[in-house]
Enzyme design. Structure first.
Site, PDB file in Angstrom:
ATOM      1  N   LYS A  11     -13.052   4.617 -12.822  1.00  0.00           N
ATOM      2  CA  LYS A  11     -12.956   3.836 -11.618  1.00  0.00           C
ATOM      3  C   LYS A  11     -13.701   4.500 -10.478  1.00  0.00           C
ATOM      4  O   LYS A  11     -13.923   3.891  -9.434  1.00  0.00           O
ATOM      5  CB  LYS A  11     -11.460   3.694 -11.230  1.00  0.00           C
ATOM      6  CG  LYS A  11     -10.604   3.059 -12.301  1.00  0.00           C
ATOM      7  CD  LYS A  11      -9.152   2.943 -11.823  1.00  0.00           C
ATOM      8  CE  LYS A  11      -8.289   2.305 -12.895  1.00  0.00           C
ATOM      9  NZ  LYS A  11      -7.493   3.331 -13.611  1.00  0.00           N
ATOM     10  N   ASP A  62     -19.670   8.859 -10.273  1.00  0.00           N
ATOM     11  CA  ASP A  62     -19.224   9.402  -8.985  1.00  0.00           C
ATOM     12  C   ASP A  62     -19.569  10.881  -8.837  1.00  0.00           C
ATOM     13  O   ASP A  62     -20.191  11.285  -7.867  1.00  0.00           O
ATOM     14  CB  ASP A  62     -17.717   9.150  -8.763  1.00  0.00           C
ATOM     15  CG  ASP A  62     -16.832   9.693  -9.886  1.00  0.00           C
ATOM     16  OD1 ASP A  62     -17.368  10.159 -10.921  1.00  0.00           O
ATOM     17  OD2 ASP A  62     -15.594   9.638  -9.740  1.00  0.00           O
ATOM     18  N   ASP A  84     -19.255  17.147 -13.066  1.00  0.00           N
ATOM     19  CA  ASP A  84     -18.513  18.402 -12.982  1.00  0.00           C
ATOM     20  C   ASP A  84     -18.970  19.286 -14.153  1.00  0.00           C
ATOM     21  O   ASP A  84     -20.006  19.937 -14.063  1.00  0.00           O
ATOM     22  CB  ASP A  84     -17.028  18.022 -13.024  1.00  0.00           C
ATOM     23  CG  ASP A  84     -16.091  19.169 -12.819  1.00  0.00           C
ATOM     24  OD1 ASP A  84     -16.405  20.081 -12.051  1.00  0.00           O
ATOM     25  OD2 ASP A  84     -15.006  19.170 -13.434  1.00  0.00           O
ATOM     26  N   PHE A 134     -12.032  20.460  -5.269  1.00  0.00           N
ATOM     27  CA  PHE A 134     -11.675  19.122  -5.746  1.00  0.00           C
ATOM     28  C   PHE A 134     -11.852  18.136  -4.590  1.00  0.00           C
ATOM     29  O   PHE A 134     -11.264  18.283  -3.528  1.00  0.00           O
ATOM     30  CB  PHE A 134     -10.252  19.075  -6.309  1.00  0.00           C
ATOM     31  CG  PHE A 134     -10.071  17.901  -7.206  1.00  0.00           C
ATOM     32  CD1 PHE A 134     -10.525  17.932  -8.525  1.00  0.00           C
ATOM     33  CD2 PHE A 134      -9.497  16.728  -6.735  1.00  0.00           C
ATOM     34  CE1 PHE A 134     -10.405  16.834  -9.353  1.00  0.00           C
ATOM     35  CE2 PHE A 134      -9.371  15.620  -7.552  1.00  0.00           C
ATOM     36  CZ  PHE A 134      -9.826  15.672  -8.867  1.00  0.00           C
TER      37      PHE A 134
HETATM   38  P1  IMP Z   1     -17.052  16.067 -16.202  1.00  0.00           P
HETATM   39  O1  IMP Z   1     -16.975  15.342 -17.495  1.00  0.00           O
HETATM   40  O2  IMP Z   1     -16.367  17.406 -16.284  1.00  0.00           O
HETATM   41  O3  IMP Z   1     -18.459  16.180 -15.660  1.00  0.00           O
HETATM   42  O4  IMP Z   1     -16.154  15.286 -15.171  1.00  0.00           O
HETATM   43  C1  IMP Z   1     -16.592  14.119 -14.566  1.00  0.00           C
HETATM   44  C2  IMP Z   1     -15.441  13.282 -14.105  1.00  0.00           C
HETATM   45  O5  IMP Z   1     -14.344  14.078 -13.669  1.00  0.00           O
HETATM   46  C3  IMP Z   1     -15.832  12.452 -12.911  1.00  0.00           C
HETATM   47  O6  IMP Z   1     -16.325  11.197 -13.303  1.00  0.00           O
HETATM   48  C4  IMP Z   1     -14.540  12.333 -12.142  1.00  0.00           C
HETATM   49  O7  IMP Z   1     -13.808  11.236 -12.611  1.00  0.00           O
HETATM   50  C5  IMP Z   1     -13.789  13.584 -12.472  1.00  0.00           C
HETATM   51  N1  IMP Z   1     -13.943  14.616 -11.433  1.00  0.00           N
HETATM   52  C6  IMP Z   1     -14.602  15.789 -11.532  1.00  0.00           C
HETATM   53  N2  IMP Z   1     -14.534  16.497 -10.398  1.00  0.00           N
HETATM   54  C7  IMP Z   1     -13.815  15.728  -9.537  1.00  0.00           C
HETATM   55  C8  IMP Z   1     -13.422  15.894  -8.157  1.00  0.00           C
HETATM   56  O8  IMP Z   1     -13.715  16.889  -7.478  1.00  0.00           O
HETATM   57  N3  IMP Z   1     -12.703  14.875  -7.628  1.00  0.00           N
HETATM   58  C9  IMP Z   1     -12.380  13.750  -8.317  1.00  0.00           C
HETATM   59  N4  IMP Z   1     -12.730  13.561  -9.596  1.00  0.00           N
HETATM   60  C10 IMP Z   1     -13.446  14.537 -10.194  1.00  0.00           C
END
Ligand code: IMP
Length: 171
Positions: free
Chosen positions: A38, A94, A97, A146
């Site tokens: 979302k 969005d 990470d 975060f």
């Molecule tokens: P990744 O797979 O570790 O790259 O995480 C990506 C997903 O984690 C994003 O699409 C977000 O939904 C969530 N996410 C990662 N960091 C944050 C943050 O700082 N705030 C909110 N959601 C986050």
């Protein structure tokens, strides 16, 4: 209130710039914008209104986060129904990470033979990256904190905040 990391005016200006760059790069082409629910819902709503080429918008939903912790398991909750073969796909996320979500989505979408596949992310946290992903369009690099607001949540809350803020223990 939590500290503002990027205020709404700065977000709006950068989204406009991204829209201009995307419009220039896809001039004469048609786009299929695929936004990841979302978190990217608010960003994509603003972004597509800054893009001048003909486009359609589809949504996928994935789940990879537990509270403030990223997990390496990426589950597709809602997939795309439309065929992707021969289409210009712009994947809109969005925040990147660890990179696990995007890299697994890219593999998933590439298997469906799009003509082109590019990625637009509002935010990246480079210090957290475990899996490399190429970001064709990027809003902002942010520190290892975060972040909530402008679509980003903590346990479902704070997506409605107009500015991007750093979550703190008082929230
Ligand atoms: P990744 O797979 O570790 O790259 O995480 C990506 C997903 O984690 C994003 O699409 C977000 O939904 C969530 N996410 C990662 N960091 C944050 C943050 O700082 N705030 C909110 N959601 C986050």
């Amino acid at each position: 209130m939590a500290r503002v990391l990027i205020d709404r005016r700065t977000i709006h200006k950068r989204v406009r710039e991204l829209g201009i760059a995307i419009s220039r790069d896809y001039a004469g082409e048609e786009l299929l914008v695929v936004a990841i629910l979302k978190g990217a819902a608010i960003f994509v709503a603003d972004l597509v209104r800054q893009i001048a080429v003909p486009l359609s918008v589809e949504f996928m939903e994935v789940c990879s986060y537990d509270g403030t912790e990223s997990t390496s398991r990426v589950a597709i909750i809602k997939d795309l129904q439309a065929p992707l073969a021969g289409k210009n796909i712009l994947l809109v996320e969005d925040i990147v990470d660890t990179g696990a979500t995007l890299s697994s989505l890219i593999t998933h979408l590439r298997a469906r033979n799009p003509k082109t596949l590019r990625v637009c992310a509002l935010l990246t946290k480079p210090d957290r990256r475990l899996i490399h992903v190429d970001l064709d369009y990027l809003g902002f690099s942010v520190p290892n904190e975060f972040v909530v607001g402008y679509g980003l949540d903590y346990r479902g809350l704070y997506r409605n905040l107009p500015d991007l803020r750093i979550l703190n223990s008082q929230m």
